[in-house]
Design a protein around this motif. Structure first.
Motif, PDB file in Angstrom:
ATOM      1  N   LEU A  59      -2.502   0.699  -4.539  1.00  0.00           N
ATOM      2  CA  LEU A  59      -2.252  -0.587  -3.831  1.00  0.00           C
ATOM      3  C   LEU A  59      -2.287  -1.723  -4.471  1.00  0.00           C
ATOM      4  O   LEU A  59      -2.986  -1.727  -5.729  1.00  0.00           O
ATOM      5  N   LEU A  80     -11.097  -7.509  -5.274  1.00  0.00           N
ATOM      6  CA  LEU A  80     -10.599  -6.466  -4.515  1.00  0.00           C
ATOM      7  C   LEU A  80     -11.947  -5.634  -4.219  1.00  0.00           C
ATOM      8  O   LEU A  80     -12.674  -5.359  -5.101  1.00  0.00           O
ATOM      9  N   ALA A 100      -6.772  -4.297   4.622  1.00  0.00           N
ATOM     10  CA  ALA A 100      -5.743  -3.086   5.057  1.00  0.00           C
ATOM     11  C   ALA A 100      -6.725  -2.099   5.814  1.00  0.00           C
ATOM     12  O   ALA A 100      -7.905  -1.893   5.268  1.00  0.00           O
ATOM     13  N   ILE A 111       0.925  -1.239  -0.145  1.00  0.00           N
ATOM     14  CA  ILE A 111      -0.068   0.138   0.118  1.00  0.00           C
ATOM     15  C   ILE A 111       0.950   1.240   0.181  1.00  0.00           C
ATOM     16  O   ILE A 111       1.718   1.363   0.789  1.00  0.00           O
ATOM     17  N   GLU A 112       0.412   2.168  -0.794  1.00  0.00           N
ATOM     18  CA  GLU A 112       1.181   3.423  -0.793  1.00  0.00           C
ATOM     19  C   GLU A 112       1.147   4.165   0.358  1.00  0.00           C
ATOM     20  O   GLU A 112       0.364   4.215   0.819  1.00  0.00           O
ATOM     21  N   GLY A 113       2.356   4.761   0.860  1.00  0.00           N
ATOM     22  CA  GLY A 113       2.214   5.516   2.051  1.00  0.00           C
ATOM     23  C   GLY A 113       2.543   4.679   3.298  1.00  0.00           C
ATOM     24  O   GLY A 113       2.767   4.896   4.340  1.00  0.00           O
ATOM     25  N   VAL A 114       2.487   3.400   2.992  1.00  0.00           N
ATOM     26  CA  VAL A 114       2.491   2.303   4.184  1.00  0.00           C
ATOM     27  C   VAL A 114       3.799   1.462   3.778  1.00  0.00           C
ATOM     28  O   VAL A 114       4.841   1.341   4.516  1.00  0.00           O
ATOM     29  N   HIS A 115       3.876   0.887   2.636  1.00  0.00           N
ATOM     30  CA  HIS A 115       4.798   0.022   2.293  1.00  0.00           C
ATOM     31  C   HIS A 115       5.629   0.709   1.157  1.00  0.00           C
ATOM     32  O   HIS A 115       6.860   0.250   1.053  1.00  0.00           O
ATOM     33  N   LEU A 131     -10.227  -2.050   3.105  1.00  0.00           N
ATOM     34  CA  LEU A 131     -10.177  -2.781   1.842  1.00  0.00           C
ATOM     35  C   LEU A 131     -10.099  -4.309   2.050  1.00  0.00           C
ATOM     36  O   LEU A 131      -9.497  -4.617   2.903  1.00  0.00           O
ATOM     37  N   THR A 143      -2.849  -5.409   7.283  1.00  0.00           N
ATOM     38  CA  THR A 143      -1.668  -4.405   7.156  1.00  0.00           C
ATOM     39  C   THR A 143      -2.543  -3.000   7.464  1.00  0.00           C
ATOM     40  O   THR A 143      -3.954  -3.189   7.516  1.00  0.00           O
ATOM     41  N   SER A 144      -1.980  -1.946   7.547  1.00  0.00           N
ATOM     42  CA  SER A 144      -2.878  -0.616   7.739  1.00  0.00           C
ATOM     43  C   SER A 144      -2.774   0.176   6.378  1.00  0.00           C
ATOM     44  O   SER A 144      -2.232  -0.136   5.563  1.00  0.00           O
ATOM     45  N   SER A 145      -3.919   0.768   6.266  1.00  0.00           N
ATOM     46  CA  SER A 145      -4.169   1.695   5.173  1.00  0.00           C
ATOM     47  C   SER A 145      -4.218   3.347   5.781  1.00  0.00           C
ATOM     48  O   SER A 145      -4.391   3.525   6.789  1.00  0.00           O
ATOM     49  N   ASN A 146      -4.096   4.029   4.546  1.00  0.00           N
ATOM     50  CA  ASN A 146      -4.084   5.608   5.136  1.00  0.00           C
ATOM     51  C   ASN A 146      -5.459   5.908   5.221  1.00  0.00           C
ATOM     52  O   ASN A 146      -5.871   7.015   5.861  1.00  0.00           O
TER      53      ASN A 146
END
Lengths: 349, 349
Positions: A144, B59, B103, A61-65, B144, B137-140
């Motif tokens: 993502l 997704l 996420a 995920i962008e901003g996380v990974h 999802l 995981t985390s998301s901003n």
């Protein structure tokens, strides 16, 4: 892997979902005879097999990974595949197929997704895996990627995390800590760039570190190397969250302890010099850095002669009884309890 | 499926990633003998098989595919599984395993994820599939879910989209359009609630529509029903984007045309009455609504006697030569060209 910065600006909505999938996947050729039907139906169809099937999945995920300010999209596509193949190799198997689902906000153009898929295709070609499906949709924010990898292994060849035995040797492939340091270098350059955009960074002394961060390679060769050596590991795991966290998984699932020797941990010279420059402890970086995508495995002490001196492998310690705990033996011959300080994707920001 | 609105507030970071996965998956029991190893290693391990393997992935993204203001998390978990199982059944196969990656932003608590996983578990129990892996995981922003489903089918049983022949009958299971109308009802109630939060909605006359939207059921029974009838479809697809879009996939992949008869499209009485109330054309809703998760298939005209009159199936038309085009025959006996006006996940907002 040089990206064209002078990108066109084709809006994704011009193609629609099915047009987009067809466009992005049109140059992917099926390489494995086991792939009967890839992209284009409700599900992919894989041939029946006498081997066991391995399935693994990871979400980036962008901003996380990742941070697209220094991660080119082609590299991101490549890395998203590597992360998953690494898990298949960590079972002592061969990867054969992947599915790739992406969600993108409307800031991404068709040309950006073409770069992403160029990286996915390069990974597929290099590692001989087939793209067999996926999903493409919009997101409210950022990009993502969710990849699922499918592999095969003979029933007797599959290696779990749980099989380590007392006195087994603990072995790692390659070297550790470089990918994490590469990230630190890139983060520093980003800060410098934000202060002075005209500054031309000289990254020559960090090339290995940056390559390990931006273009990691999964250890497809290790299962084959082990077969050649006639060694079947008793346990295996890939090093994605840092050596410490991974050895703790092996020990807890095997109900064993371990001793790791600080002076045996393999470090690249760039890791040592950059740790000095950044005033970081290189052992801590190797233990907790993460994203190395090397393999950590245990072998019977009877296999010592087969493994020792092999340039691909380093013997870094041995398995003990569970009540001995999990310990690092320092260069000063002190024992310190290992702690998992690896990457935690759920930490509070 | 009643949610406890008085949720606790346990922060996800208190558990960490591995603690969270263990916590959420601890009550999932392995049901299929083919599942050798589920959650807890680098990859899941599935037993070797004489059958072909089916793999599909989808997704679901908050704000794009669902709105949590009327989609309870337990239902969301259930539906995320259904969407994927439906694709396996559309290949005439049996679903056996799923992986689930999520996420979540830090607005979600442990209790919220427990509700989500309760829905996933209910789906797994009801449909006899095993949760074998995933990523957390985390998301901003928002939540999802990425689900991959794995299934099996005998080599000769797999049904593709591409096999429809001229004169084949076009058949659908169940009825169409209800899920889309359920969404319209829920959207309307959300607007009403925003104006007057004390308004108590009376949704009795929409129960079927709302259930179809919030708790869809994949047609696991259809492959078995067809085997009992000794019918092997020539092509099959699940109806996720609307009948029109799906029949066009079948026709284009089979290089054929079709005639669909408006008066044969199966509609529930609630669809008819609610279309009148909302001033919508029920045929248009059935053609373009989406999210029905029924199966659309074609059978040889020789199988007419086996299929006709079966309460699970409706014969809605037949396959023609490609140059005849894809047409709807209206009640007034006019032919109108079919258009794919189904849901497009990449449309500009």
């Amino acid at each position: 892997m040089i990206e064209d910065k002078n990108q066109g600006r084709t809006s994704l909505s011009e193609l629609g979902e099915f047009g987009l999938i067809n466009h992005l996947t049109q140059y992917f050729k099926i390489k494995n005879p086991a792939t009967v039907k890839g992209v284009g139906d409700d599900a992919a169809v894989l041939e029946a097999s006498e081997k066991q099937t391995l399935v693994t999945t990871d979400l980036l995920i962008e901003g996380v990974h990742f941070d697209l300010s220094y991660m080119p999209l082609k590299h991101l596509g490549y890395k998203a595949v590597m992360v998953n193949l690494s898990d298949v190799y960590a079972m002592n198997g061969e990867a054969e197929q992947i599915t790739v689902s992406i969600a993108v906000s409307n800031r991404f153009t068709l040309e950006a997704l073409e770069a992403l898929y160029a990286g996915i295709q390069l990974a597929c070609d290099t590692y001989k895996v087939d793209l067999v499906g996926g999903d493409t949709t919009s997101s409210n924010k950022g990009i993502l990627i969710s990849v699922t990898a499918i592999g095969k292994a003979n029933k007797g060849d599959v290696v779990y995390r749980s099989g380590a035995k007392e006195t087994d040797l603990i072995v790692v492939s390659g070297d550790l800590g470089a990918a994490y340091l590469g990230l630190q270098v890139l983060e520093r350059e980003k800060q410098v760039f934000q202060v002075n955009p005209n500054n031309q960074p000289d990254l020559d002394q960090y090339t290995y570190l940056i390559e390990r961060q931006l273009k990691p390679e999964a250890r497809k060769d290790v299962p084959g190397l082990l077969k050649e050596l006639e060694v079947k590991p008793t346990s295996m795991i890939d090093i994605s969250d840092g050596l410490s966290s991974e050895i703790m998984h092996v020990c807890s699932q095997s109900k064993k302890g371990c001793k790791i020797y600080e002076d045996k941990i393999p470090l690249d010279p760039q890791v040592i010099s950059t740790c000095e420059e950044f005033n970081l402890d290189s052992t801590m970086i190797a233990l907790s850095g993460g994203e190395d995508y090397e393999l950590l495995f245990t072998v019977s002490i009877d296999d010592f002669e087969k493994v020792k001196g092999n340039p691909n492998f380093s013997i870094i310690g041995h398995i003990t009884a569970e009540d001995q705990g999990m310990n690092l033996v320092t260069r000063a011959n002190q024992e310190i309890e290992l702690k998992a300080q690896g990457w935690n994707a759920l930490k509070e920001e």
